[in-house]
Design a protein around this motif. Structure first.
Motif, mmCIF file in Angstrom:
data_model
loop_
_atom_site.group_PDB
_atom_site.id
_atom_site.type_symbol
_atom_site.label_atom_id
_atom_site.label_comp_id
_atom_site.label_asym_id
_atom_site.label_seq_id
_atom_site.Cartn_x
_atom_site.Cartn_y
_atom_site.Cartn_z
ATOM 1 N N ASP A 161 1.141 -1.538 0.422
ATOM 2 C CA ASP A 161 0.048 -0.527 0.383
ATOM 3 C C ASP A 161 0.753 1.613 0.173
ATOM 4 N N ARG A 162 2.058 1.209 0.907
ATOM 5 C CA ARG A 162 2.715 2.475 0.469
ATOM 6 C C ARG A 162 3.338 2.690 -0.760
ATOM 7 N N PHE A 163 3.404 1.422 -1.434
ATOM 8 C CA PHE A 163 3.525 2.457 -3.153
ATOM 9 C C PHE A 163 3.318 1.765 -3.991
ATOM 10 N N THR A 164 1.687 2.637 -3.822
ATOM 11 C CA THR A 164 0.229 2.056 -4.568
ATOM 12 C C THR A 164 -0.443 3.823 -4.418
ATOM 13 N N LEU A 165 -0.934 4.524 -5.658
ATOM 14 C CA LEU A 165 -1.236 5.261 -4.879
ATOM 15 C C LEU A 165 -2.916 5.341 -5.586
ATOM 16 N N LYS A 166 -4.278 5.791 -5.001
ATOM 17 C CA LYS A 166 -5.366 5.182 -5.160
ATOM 18 C C LYS A 166 -5.807 6.696 -5.118
ATOM 19 N N ASP A 167 -7.153 6.779 -5.627
ATOM 20 C CA ASP A 167 -8.036 8.009 -5.619
ATOM 21 C C ASP A 167 -8.913 7.347 -4.329
ATOM 22 N N ASP A 168 -10.098 8.395 -4.266
ATOM 23 C CA ASP A 168 -10.858 8.004 -2.980
ATOM 24 C C ASP A 168 -11.353 7.535 -3.020
ATOM 25 N N ASP A 169 -11.966 6.631 -4.152
ATOM 26 C CA ASP A 169 -12.614 4.899 -4.345
ATOM 27 C C ASP A 169 -12.066 3.995 -4.423
ATOM 28 N N GLY A 170 -10.668 4.959 -3.979
ATOM 29 C CA GLY A 170 -9.817 3.278 -4.209
ATOM 30 C C GLY A 170 -9.108 2.629 -5.351
ATOM 31 N N ASN A 171 -9.497 3.764 -6.356
ATOM 32 C CA ASN A 171 -8.996 3.137 -7.103
ATOM 33 C C ASN A 171 -7.359 3.545 -7.359
ATOM 34 N N ILE A 172 -6.680 1.917 -8.408
ATOM 35 C CA ILE A 172 -5.249 2.643 -8.376
ATOM 36 C C ILE A 172 -4.590 3.083 -9.713
ATOM 37 N N LEU A 173 -4.327 4.614 -9.246
ATOM 38 C CA LEU A 173 -3.756 6.061 -10.220
ATOM 39 C C LEU A 173 -2.121 5.684 -10.278
ATOM 40 N N GLY A 174 -1.461 4.401 -9.454
ATOM 41 C CA GLY A 174 -0.186 3.974 -10.025
ATOM 42 C C GLY A 174 0.498 3.164 -8.698
ATOM 43 N N ILE A 175 1.331 2.690 -9.401
ATOM 44 C CA ILE A 175 2.343 1.920 -8.715
ATOM 45 C C ILE A 175 3.936 1.866 -8.576
ATOM 46 N N GLY A 176 4.712 2.328 -7.275
ATOM 47 C CA GLY A 176 5.847 2.318 -7.569
ATOM 48 C C GLY A 176 6.025 0.655 -7.722
ATOM 49 N N ASP A 177 7.323 1.114 -9.106
ATOM 50 C CA ASP A 177 7.793 0.146 -9.850
ATOM 51 C C ASP A 177 9.203 -0.222 -9.873
ATOM 52 N N ARG A 178 9.853 0.616 -9.438
ATOM 53 C CA ARG A 178 11.037 1.338 -9.381
ATOM 54 C C ARG A 178 11.775 1.974 -8.775
ATOM 55 N N ALA A 179 13.234 2.314 -7.403
ATOM 56 C CA ALA A 179 13.888 3.090 -6.654
ATOM 57 C C ALA A 179 14.958 3.209 -7.005
ATOM 58 N N GLU A 227 16.692 -4.518 -12.274
ATOM 59 C CA GLU A 227 17.736 -5.647 -11.684
ATOM 60 C C GLU A 227 18.716 -5.506 -11.940
ATOM 61 N N ASP A 228 18.824 -5.760 -13.447
ATOM 62 C CA ASP A 228 20.211 -5.497 -13.773
ATOM 63 C C ASP A 228 21.195 -4.146 -14.143
ATOM 64 N N LEU A 229 20.121 -3.363 -13.713
ATOM 65 C CA LEU A 229 20.827 -1.948 -14.098
ATOM 66 C C LEU A 229 20.941 -0.931 -12.938
ATOM 67 N N GLN A 230 20.154 -1.834 -11.948
ATOM 68 C CA GLN A 230 20.912 -1.951 -10.387
ATOM 69 C C GLN A 230 19.514 -0.691 -9.976
ATOM 70 N N TYR A 231 17.987 -1.525 -10.298
ATOM 71 C CA TYR A 231 17.087 -0.341 -10.165
ATOM 72 C C TYR A 231 16.182 -0.899 -9.164
ATOM 73 N N PRO A 232 15.752 -0.978 -7.812
ATOM 74 C CA PRO A 232 15.342 -2.550 -7.092
ATOM 75 C C PRO A 232 13.837 -2.063 -6.790
ATOM 76 N N ARG A 233 13.191 -2.903 -6.940
ATOM 77 C CA ARG A 233 11.653 -2.241 -6.813
ATOM 78 C C ARG A 233 11.167 -1.416 -5.609
ATOM 79 N N PRO A 234 10.710 -0.511 -5.258
ATOM 80 C CA PRO A 234 10.971 0.551 -3.986
ATOM 81 C C PRO A 234 10.198 -1.010 -2.992
ATOM 82 N N ASP A 235 9.850 -1.860 -2.770
ATOM 83 C CA ASP A 235 9.308 -2.806 -1.877
ATOM 84 C C ASP A 235 10.951 -3.797 -1.241
ATOM 85 N N ASP A 236 11.933 -3.210 -1.799
ATOM 86 C CA ASP A 236 12.991 -4.065 -1.693
ATOM 87 C C ASP A 236 13.459 -4.417 -0.558
#
Length: 359
Positions: A144-162, A315-324
């Protein structure tokens, strides 16, 4: 002298223009392409449905603040699975992409289908209604920390790299005994004249990290002492500053990206990176434009970014997932604020304090 890049201020003006152009967040989604039902399609034949539809679309446009090999590698990985869909990429920093979205929205000719952008600018674009809600089975892999949602709980974005910013040093110029473990260690007299920061957004976020970690009063007092360390200010990008450390032109910096150091060290340069917690995290979010002309192709690319194929590229280019779990705590500059307006105000404060401290 003002900083060359006033990111928050630029984005604020751009967002105001975009809201006016779109008639506000509600109106922005009213005219969405009917094909955008692909964004939330969840039938058992989802993969086949999207692939067949995407083949008919034949193309998609990706707006991203990523840079370097990762863009070409991600597109190549997508093409390997979906050779009939051509990907056009527009690469720019936060302000480049924001300005492009604003201008295209004014003309009602938004060219982008998907967007992958640093979290602060992404949240502000989402506030305008330019970003569409979507769903994917892969969302369950993200917190949930890296999932952006609107007021109705719909997903607007997901953190894919950090990517993570902290202390990097030239091992030939900074002895191991002088390598800091805490912010306070940056005040070590042996580091005087050996520290540098970039005057870009990365440098400004360093100020925000200090104030968040130590509190306003203690943070400002710390920065006063840090100024006496003769910190060198460079008007270069984060990657360029890492290169300066690697070549010995700069001895060290508390504002260097971990992935840049990993790449330089791999090439044999005497550079090393250590975390000073909390480490500033630059998190990229992936999502779709509400008015995307190629929604099926967009969803296939979103699945690529969020799935194992994209994960391998990152991963090959040293961008981990934000939840790693990388063994240190992180601080995402914009996530602790209740609104984008509050973040903009804080960013301006950090920016002004940067100039007061180091100019």
């Amino acid at each position: 002298m003002r900083l060359q890049l006033r990111t928050a201020a630029v984005i604020t003006v751009a967002m105001t223009s975009l809201l006016a152009a779109c008639g506000g967040a509600d109106k922005a989604s009213d005219g969405a392409n009917p094909g955008a039902k692909a964004f939330t399609y969840s039938g058992s034949d989802r993969d086949t449905y999207l692939a067949d539809c995407a083949k008919e679309e034949g193309t998609l446009t990706w707006y991203t603040s990523l840079a370097g090999d990762v863009i070409d590698e991600m597109i190549a990985a997508f093409h390997k699975k979906y050779p009939d869909v051509r990907v056009e990429a527009f690469r720019g920093d936060e302000t480049d992409i924001t300005s492009r979205v604003v201008e295209e929205s004014k003309a009602d000719r938004l060219q982008g289908d998907i967007i992958e952008l640093s979290s602060d600018a992404y949240r502000q674009l989402a506030d305008t209604g330019a970003i569409g809600a979507f769903s994917t089975p892969l969302s369950s892999n993200y917190s949930d920390r890296f999932t952006l949602k609107d007021d109705d709980g719909n997903i607007l974005g997901i953190g894919d790299r950090a990517s993570y910013v902290s202390f990097a040093y030239d091992k030939d110029k900074v002895p191991a005994a002088d390598v800091p473990k805490t912010l306070e260690d940056l005040l070590n007299p042996n580091l005087k004249g050996k520290l540098a920061l970039t005057d870009s957004t990365t440098g400004v976020r360093f100020i925000g990290n200090v104030l968040t970690k130590l509190g306003d009063e203690k943070g400002r007092a710390f920065l006063e002492k840090l100024r006496e360390q003769d910190v060198r200010i460079e008007s270069v990008s984060g990657s360029a500053l890492a290169g300066m450390v690697a070549t010995g032109e700069v001895a060290s910096s508390p504002g260097v990206f971990r992935n840049h150091v990993q790449q330089l060290a791999k090439d044999g340069n005497p550079i090393e990176w250590v975390p000073i917690e909390p480490v500033t995290a630059n998190v990229g979010y992936a999502g779709v434009f509400a008015k995307a002309e190629h929604p099926c192709s967009a969803m296939l690319f979103i699945d690529t970014l969020l799935g194992p194929t994209g994960g391998k590229v990152y991963e090959d280019l040293q961008y981990p997932r934000p939840d790693d779990d990388l063994g240190f705590t992180s601080w995402v500059p914009d996530e602790t604020f209740d609104s984008t307006k509050e973040y903009e105000e804080a960013f301006t404060t950090w920016q002004d304090l940067f100039e007061q401290t180091f100019r």
